[in-house]
Design a protein around this motif. Structure first.
Motif, PDB file in Angstrom:
ATOM      1  N   TYR A  26      -4.621  85.451 -31.016  1.00  0.00           N
ATOM      2  CA  TYR A  26      -5.861  86.212 -31.239  1.00  0.00           C
ATOM      3  C   TYR A  26      -5.595  87.431 -32.113  1.00  0.00           C
ATOM      4  N   SER A  27      -4.503  88.126 -31.846  1.00  0.00           N
ATOM      5  CA  SER A  27      -4.209  89.354 -32.595  1.00  0.00           C
ATOM      6  C   SER A  27      -3.876  89.061 -34.048  1.00  0.00           C
ATOM      7  N   GLN A  28      -3.465  87.836 -34.350  1.00  0.00           N
ATOM      8  CA  GLN A  28      -3.087  87.489 -35.715  1.00  0.00           C
ATOM      9  C   GLN A  28      -4.124  86.604 -36.400  1.00  0.00           C
ATOM     10  N   THR A  29      -5.356  86.609 -35.899  1.00  0.00           N
ATOM     11  CA  THR A  29      -6.421  85.787 -36.464  1.00  0.00           C
ATOM     12  C   THR A  29      -6.652  86.128 -37.923  1.00  0.00           C
ATOM     13  N   ALA A  30      -6.463  85.142 -38.790  1.00  0.00           N
ATOM     14  CA  ALA A  30      -6.607  85.352 -40.234  1.00  0.00           C
ATOM     15  C   ALA A  30      -8.047  85.662 -40.621  1.00  0.00           C
ATOM     16  N   SER A  31      -9.003  85.215 -39.829  1.00  0.00           N
ATOM     17  CA  SER A  31     -10.409  85.441 -40.158  1.00  0.00           C
ATOM     18  C   SER A  31     -10.770  86.926 -40.128  1.00  0.00           C
ATOM     19  N   GLU A  83      11.891  89.871 -37.589  1.00  0.00           N
ATOM     20  CA  GLU A  83      12.456  91.164 -37.204  1.00  0.00           C
ATOM     21  C   GLU A  83      11.418  92.271 -37.295  1.00  0.00           C
ATOM     22  N   SER A  84      10.546  92.197 -38.320  1.00  0.00           N
ATOM     23  CA  SER A  84       9.521  93.236 -38.461  1.00  0.00           C
ATOM     24  C   SER A  84       8.604  93.261 -37.241  1.00  0.00           C
ATOM     25  N   GLN A  85       8.282  92.095 -36.693  1.00  0.00           N
ATOM     26  CA  GLN A  85       7.452  92.040 -35.493  1.00  0.00           C
ATOM     27  C   GLN A  85       8.156  92.699 -34.317  1.00  0.00           C
ATOM     28  N   ARG A  86       9.451  92.473 -34.184  1.00  0.00           N
ATOM     29  CA  ARG A  86      10.198  93.084 -33.084  1.00  0.00           C
ATOM     30  C   ARG A  86      10.270  94.602 -33.236  1.00  0.00           C
ATOM     31  N   MET A  87      10.104  95.087 -34.455  1.00  0.00           N
ATOM     32  CA  MET A  87      10.101  96.528 -34.699  1.00  0.00           C
ATOM     33  C   MET A  87       8.680  97.087 -34.665  1.00  0.00           C
ATOM     34  N   GLY A  88       7.698  96.249 -34.283  1.00  0.00           N
ATOM     35  CA  GLY A  88       6.321  96.696 -34.115  1.00  0.00           C
ATOM     36  C   GLY A  88       5.474  96.608 -35.368  1.00  0.00           C
ATOM     37  N   ILE A  89       6.020  96.105 -36.450  1.00  0.00           N
ATOM     38  CA  ILE A  89       5.307  96.116 -37.733  1.00  0.00           C
ATOM     39  C   ILE A  89       4.414  94.883 -37.861  1.00  0.00           C
ATOM     40  N   ARG A 146       3.901 101.612 -42.257  1.00  0.00           N
ATOM     41  CA  ARG A 146       4.024 100.448 -41.376  1.00  0.00           C
ATOM     42  C   ARG A 146       3.107 100.669 -40.169  1.00  0.00           C
ATOM     43  N   VAL A 147       2.328  99.631 -39.846  1.00  0.00           N
ATOM     44  CA  VAL A 147       1.300  99.751 -38.818  1.00  0.00           C
ATOM     45  C   VAL A 147       1.460  98.653 -37.772  1.00  0.00           C
ATOM     46  N   ASP A 148       1.320  99.028 -36.517  1.00  0.00           N
ATOM     47  CA  ASP A 148       1.249  98.093 -35.395  1.00  0.00           C
ATOM     48  C   ASP A 148      -0.225  97.981 -35.024  1.00  0.00           C
ATOM     49  N   GLU A 149      -0.772  96.783 -35.047  1.00  0.00           N
ATOM     50  CA  GLU A 149      -2.190  96.569 -34.783  1.00  0.00           C
ATOM     51  C   GLU A 149      -2.401  96.063 -33.364  1.00  0.00           C
ATOM     52  N   LYS A 150      -3.292  96.738 -32.651  1.00  0.00           N
ATOM     53  CA  LYS A 150      -3.679  96.348 -31.290  1.00  0.00           C
ATOM     54  C   LYS A 150      -5.170  96.057 -31.317  1.00  0.00           C
ATOM     55  N   LYS A 151      -5.574  94.967 -30.677  1.00  0.00           N
ATOM     56  CA  LYS A 151      -6.997  94.605 -30.651  1.00  0.00           C
ATOM     57  C   LYS A 151      -7.450  94.350 -29.229  1.00  0.00           C
ATOM     58  N   ARG A 152      -8.637  94.870 -28.935  1.00  0.00           N
ATOM     59  CA  ARG A 152      -9.323  94.525 -27.686  1.00  0.00           C
ATOM     60  C   ARG A 152     -10.678  93.968 -28.080  1.00  0.00           C
ATOM     61  N   ARG A 153     -11.089  92.944 -27.390  1.00  0.00           N
ATOM     62  CA  ARG A 153     -12.299  92.225 -27.784  1.00  0.00           C
ATOM     63  C   ARG A 153     -13.565  93.072 -27.671  1.00  0.00           C
ATOM     64  N   ALA A 159       9.625 100.957 -35.608  1.00  0.00           N
ATOM     65  CA  ALA A 159       9.738 101.412 -37.005  1.00  0.00           C
ATOM     66  C   ALA A 159       8.360 101.451 -37.650  1.00  0.00           C
ATOM     67  N   ILE A 160       7.447 102.216 -37.051  1.00  0.00           N
ATOM     68  CA  ILE A 160       6.067 102.259 -37.540  1.00  0.00           C
ATOM     69  C   ILE A 160       5.630 103.702 -37.775  1.00  0.00           C
ATOM     70  N   ASN A 161       4.540 103.828 -38.545  1.00  0.00           N
ATOM     71  CA  ASN A 161       3.921 105.127 -38.771  1.00  0.00           C
ATOM     72  C   ASN A 161       2.670 105.295 -37.913  1.00  0.00           C
ATOM     73  N   TYR A 162       1.966 104.182 -37.670  1.00  0.00           N
ATOM     74  CA  TYR A 162       0.684 104.236 -36.971  1.00  0.00           C
ATOM     75  C   TYR A 162       0.518 103.052 -36.027  1.00  0.00           C
ATOM     76  N   ILE A 163      -0.296 103.299 -34.993  1.00  0.00           N
ATOM     77  CA  ILE A 163      -0.883 102.232 -34.177  1.00  0.00           C
ATOM     78  C   ILE A 163      -2.348 102.189 -34.610  1.00  0.00           C
ATOM     79  N   ALA A 164      -2.809 101.027 -35.037  1.00  0.00           N
ATOM     80  CA  ALA A 164      -4.234 100.835 -35.339  1.00  0.00           C
ATOM     81  C   ALA A 164      -4.822 100.126 -34.130  1.00  0.00           C
ATOM     82  N   TYR A 165      -5.567 100.857 -33.316  1.00  0.00           N
ATOM     83  CA  TYR A 165      -6.088 100.364 -32.041  1.00  0.00           C
ATOM     84  C   TYR A 165      -7.559 100.041 -32.226  1.00  0.00           C
TER      85      TYR A 165
END
Length: 177
Positions: free
Chosen positions: A21-26, A53-59, A72-79, A106-112
């Protein structure tokens, strides 16, 4: 929800389904719009899906700005929209694996993102970490602990009211020595 010390909410969770769900291309256009608004000098942005490896570093995404800076951004989604932000402090209760807030990502931001309202909180990673180190224990005592039950393990997060989290992050920018 303040004052509900020790309150625990159990919710069914499926890590693989949630990852998909978090990686939905749409929703690529959604993220492109978010980053175009957040960074007016954006040149390019590239998702980093899969178990690399980038995923393991939160990217989850790399953003290139016109001044040559790379973010570098870690994306979090809630429906749906909630009045809190879940901060994961224990990823796997069986192995003791740390949650994302406890990791050295290894990120600069969390996009929540709250997908229903299309609202995104762009949280500065270092200020979020400083706020967590200063207030995390208090948050775990004061606010509900959400336990997401996966197939063989449980993930633990604290539901910090958004206004509380943002206020604490504002104080994190002040350094007193």
């Amino acid at each position: 929800m303040a004052g509900q010390a020790g309150a625990i909410n159990l919710m069914a969770n499926n890590f693989n389904a949630d990852l998909a769900y978090s990686q939905t291309a749409s929703e690529e256009q959604f993220w492109a719009d978010v980053y175009r608004k957040a960074f007016p000098n954006i040149v390019n942005q590239m998702p980093c899906p899969g178990d690399y490896e980038s995923q393991r570093m939160g990217i989850d995404r790399v953003i290139l700005l016109s001044n040559g800076m790379t973010l570098r951004v870690d994306e979090k989604k809630r429906r749906i929209e909630y009045s809190d932000i879940l901060i994961e402090f224990l990823s796997n209760d069986k192995t003791g694996a740390l949650g994302w807030i406890e990791k050295n990502l290894a990120i600069n931001y969390i996009a929540y993102a709250f997908m229903e309202s299309r609202r995104v909180y762009l949280l500065d990673w270092m200020m979020l970490k400083r706020a967590w180190h200063k207030f995390g224990d208090d948050w775990k005592r004061r606010y509900p602990i959400i336990k997401a039950q996966n197939k063989t393990y449980t993930t633990h997060s604290v539901a910090v009211p958004t206004n509380v989290l943002l206020g604490c992050m504002r104080t994190a920018i002040i350094i007193e020595v």
